[in-house]
Design an enzyme around this catalytic site. Structure first.
Site, PDB file in Angstrom:
ATOM      1  N   ILE A  33       0.815  -1.232   0.000  1.00 49.48           N
ATOM      2  CA  ILE A  33       0.000   0.000   0.000  1.00 49.48           C
ATOM      3  C   ILE A  33       0.846   1.279   0.000  1.00 49.48           C
ATOM      4  O   ILE A  33       0.341   2.342  -0.307  1.00 49.48           O
ATOM      5  CB  ILE A  33      -0.982   0.138   1.208  1.00 49.48           C
ATOM      6  CG1 ILE A  33      -0.381  -0.389   2.498  1.00 49.48           C
ATOM      7  CG2 ILE A  33      -2.324  -0.429   0.901  1.00 49.48           C
ATOM      8  CD1 ILE A  33      -1.106   0.134   3.720  1.00 49.48           C
ATOM      9  N   ASN A  88      13.292  -8.005   5.289  1.00 51.21           N
ATOM     10  CA  ASN A  88      13.770  -7.511   6.576  1.00 51.21           C
ATOM     11  C   ASN A  88      13.418  -8.468   7.715  1.00 51.21           C
ATOM     12  O   ASN A  88      12.294  -8.978   7.768  1.00 51.21           O
ATOM     13  CB  ASN A  88      13.147  -6.138   6.868  1.00 51.21           C
ATOM     14  CG  ASN A  88      13.487  -5.111   5.799  1.00 51.21           C
ATOM     15  OD1 ASN A  88      14.585  -5.121   5.243  1.00 51.21           O
ATOM     16  ND2 ASN A  88      12.540  -4.236   5.481  1.00 51.21           N
ATOM     17  N   GLN A  95      12.351  -4.397  10.166  1.00 50.48           N
ATOM     18  CA  GLN A  95      11.102  -5.124   9.928  1.00 50.48           C
ATOM     19  C   GLN A  95      10.001  -4.458  10.741  1.00 50.48           C
ATOM     20  O   GLN A  95      10.142  -4.306  11.954  1.00 50.48           O
ATOM     21  CB  GLN A  95      11.246  -6.603  10.348  1.00 50.48           C
ATOM     22  CG  GLN A  95       9.989  -7.424  10.072  1.00 50.48           C
ATOM     23  CD  GLN A  95      10.118  -8.883  10.514  1.00 50.48           C
ATOM     24  OE1 GLN A  95      11.058  -9.263  11.204  1.00 50.48           O
ATOM     25  NE2 GLN A  95       9.149  -9.684  10.119  1.00 50.48           N
ATOM     26  N   HIS A 101       7.710 -11.596   5.076  1.00 48.01           N
ATOM     27  CA  HIS A 101       7.295 -11.183   3.723  1.00 48.01           C
ATOM     28  C   HIS A 101       8.524 -10.827   2.908  1.00 48.01           C
ATOM     29  O   HIS A 101       9.533 -10.365   3.453  1.00 48.01           O
ATOM     30  CB  HIS A 101       6.315 -10.002   3.769  1.00 48.01           C
ATOM     31  CG  HIS A 101       6.780  -8.869   4.622  1.00 48.01           C
ATOM     32  ND1 HIS A 101       6.684  -8.885   5.998  1.00 48.01           N
ATOM     33  CD2 HIS A 101       7.374  -7.703   4.301  1.00 48.01           C
ATOM     34  CE1 HIS A 101       7.196  -7.769   6.480  1.00 48.01           C
ATOM     35  NE2 HIS A 101       7.633  -7.025   5.465  1.00 48.01           N
ATOM     36  N   HIS A 103       9.813  -8.521  -0.206  1.00 53.28           N
ATOM     37  CA  HIS A 103       9.493  -7.374  -1.068  1.00 53.28           C
ATOM     38  C   HIS A 103      10.034  -7.615  -2.478  1.00 53.28           C
ATOM     39  O   HIS A 103      11.214  -7.982  -2.630  1.00 53.28           O
ATOM     40  CB  HIS A 103      10.172  -6.096  -0.551  1.00 53.28           C
ATOM     41  CG  HIS A 103       9.708  -5.620   0.785  1.00 53.28           C
ATOM     42  ND1 HIS A 103       8.791  -4.603   0.926  1.00 53.28           N
ATOM     43  CD2 HIS A 103      10.033  -6.001   2.043  1.00 53.28           C
ATOM     44  CE1 HIS A 103       8.591  -4.371   2.217  1.00 53.28           C
ATOM     45  NE2 HIS A 103       9.337  -5.208   2.923  1.00 53.28           N
TER      46      HIS A 103
HETATM   47  P1  AMP Z   1       8.761  -4.249   6.455  1.00 48.54           P
HETATM   48  O1  AMP Z   1       9.279  -2.907   6.869  1.00 48.54           O
HETATM   49  O2  AMP Z   1       9.760  -5.079   5.683  1.00 48.54           O
HETATM   50  O3  AMP Z   1       8.168  -5.007   7.613  1.00 48.54           O
HETATM   51  O4  AMP Z   1       7.603  -3.943   5.399  1.00 48.54           O
HETATM   52  C1  AMP Z   1       6.256  -3.857   5.700  1.00 48.54           C
HETATM   53  C2  AMP Z   1       5.556  -3.444   4.433  1.00 48.54           C
HETATM   54  O5  AMP Z   1       4.188  -3.754   4.543  1.00 48.54           O
HETATM   55  C3  AMP Z   1       5.645  -1.939   4.138  1.00 48.54           C
HETATM   56  O6  AMP Z   1       6.240  -1.741   2.847  1.00 48.54           O
HETATM   57  C4  AMP Z   1       4.191  -1.482   4.175  1.00 48.54           C
HETATM   58  O7  AMP Z   1       3.918  -0.481   3.233  1.00 48.54           O
HETATM   59  C5  AMP Z   1       3.452  -2.771   3.881  1.00 48.54           C
HETATM   60  N1  AMP Z   1       2.082  -2.824   4.390  1.00 48.54           N
HETATM   61  C6  AMP Z   1       1.677  -2.602   5.661  1.00 48.54           C
HETATM   62  N2  AMP Z   1       0.330  -2.757   5.776  1.00 48.54           N
HETATM   63  C7  AMP Z   1      -0.114  -3.124   4.541  1.00 48.54           C
HETATM   64  C8  AMP Z   1      -1.393  -3.433   3.998  1.00 48.54           C
HETATM   65  N3  AMP Z   1      -2.504  -3.401   4.752  1.00 48.54           N
HETATM   66  N4  AMP Z   1      -1.486  -3.750   2.685  1.00 48.54           N
HETATM   67  C9  AMP Z   1      -0.357  -3.775   1.916  1.00 48.54           C
HETATM   68  N5  AMP Z   1       0.876  -3.501   2.372  1.00 48.54           N
HETATM   69  C10 AMP Z   1       1.009  -3.176   3.659  1.00 48.54           C
END
Ligand code: AMP
Ligand code: ZN
Length: 137
Positions: A33, A88, A95, A101, A103
């Site tokens: 998002i 991460n 993270q 997850h 990316h």
């Molecule tokens: P990280 O910092 O590696 O944990 O990345 C978390 C990622 O999740 C970030 O890039 C956010 O933009 C993404 N994110 C968080 N909530 C949502 C959501 N509801 N839908 C899609 N992406 C999300």
């Protein structure tokens, strides 16, 4: 395996809507998002694993072939010029969502992340490099 208070468990299970670009028994691939670049997606296992250290064996095995499929699709559909894979683990590594997850970030020549997605070099003396090497090998 599902964690009640986990947003990615809810997204992976379909309770929270998402732009799902791919889904199978083990994974859901969604659009981030807050994309770093146009087309930024996340590969999310449907089972809950906090991070790489605890990721299931089957998920670990099937993750990279799926990343390759999605990356190929991105190249065809978005005509990206490159792609970063970022993953991460832990607060120390930035993270923010504690459900594993991966990316997939399409990159475009001259895009606005030229100064980012790049790490700073740490100064590590040769002796310490050797000490670390002896621990890792
Ligand atoms: P990280 O910092 O590696 O944990 O990345 C978390 C990622 O999740 C970030 O890039 C956010 O933009 C993404 N994110 C968080 N909530 C949502 C959501 N509801 N839908 C899609 N992406 C999300
Ligand atoms: Zn979860």
């Amino acid at each position: 395996m599902r964690k009640d208070d986990c947003i990615f468990c809810k997204i992976a299970g379909g309770e929270i809507p998402s732009r799902t670009v791919y889904e199978d028994e083990l994974f859901r691939v969604i659009m981030d998002i807050e994309p770093a670049e146009k087309g930024h997606c996340l590969i999310i296992p449907k089972n809950h694993f906090d991070d790489l250290f605890t990721l299931g064996e089957e998920e670990a095995t099937k993750m990279m072939p799926l990343a390759q499929t999605i990356a190929t699709k991105m190249k065809e559909a978005l005509s990206c010029d490159g792609l970063n894979i970022v993953q991460n683990n832990g607060e120390a590594a930035n993270q923010t969502v504690k459900h594993f997850h991966l990316h997939l970030i399409p990159r475009y020549t001259g895009d606005h992340n030229q100064e980012k997605l790049i790490w700073n070099h740490a100064e590590v003396a040769d002796a310490e490099m050797d000490e670390i090497f002896s621990k890792l090998k």
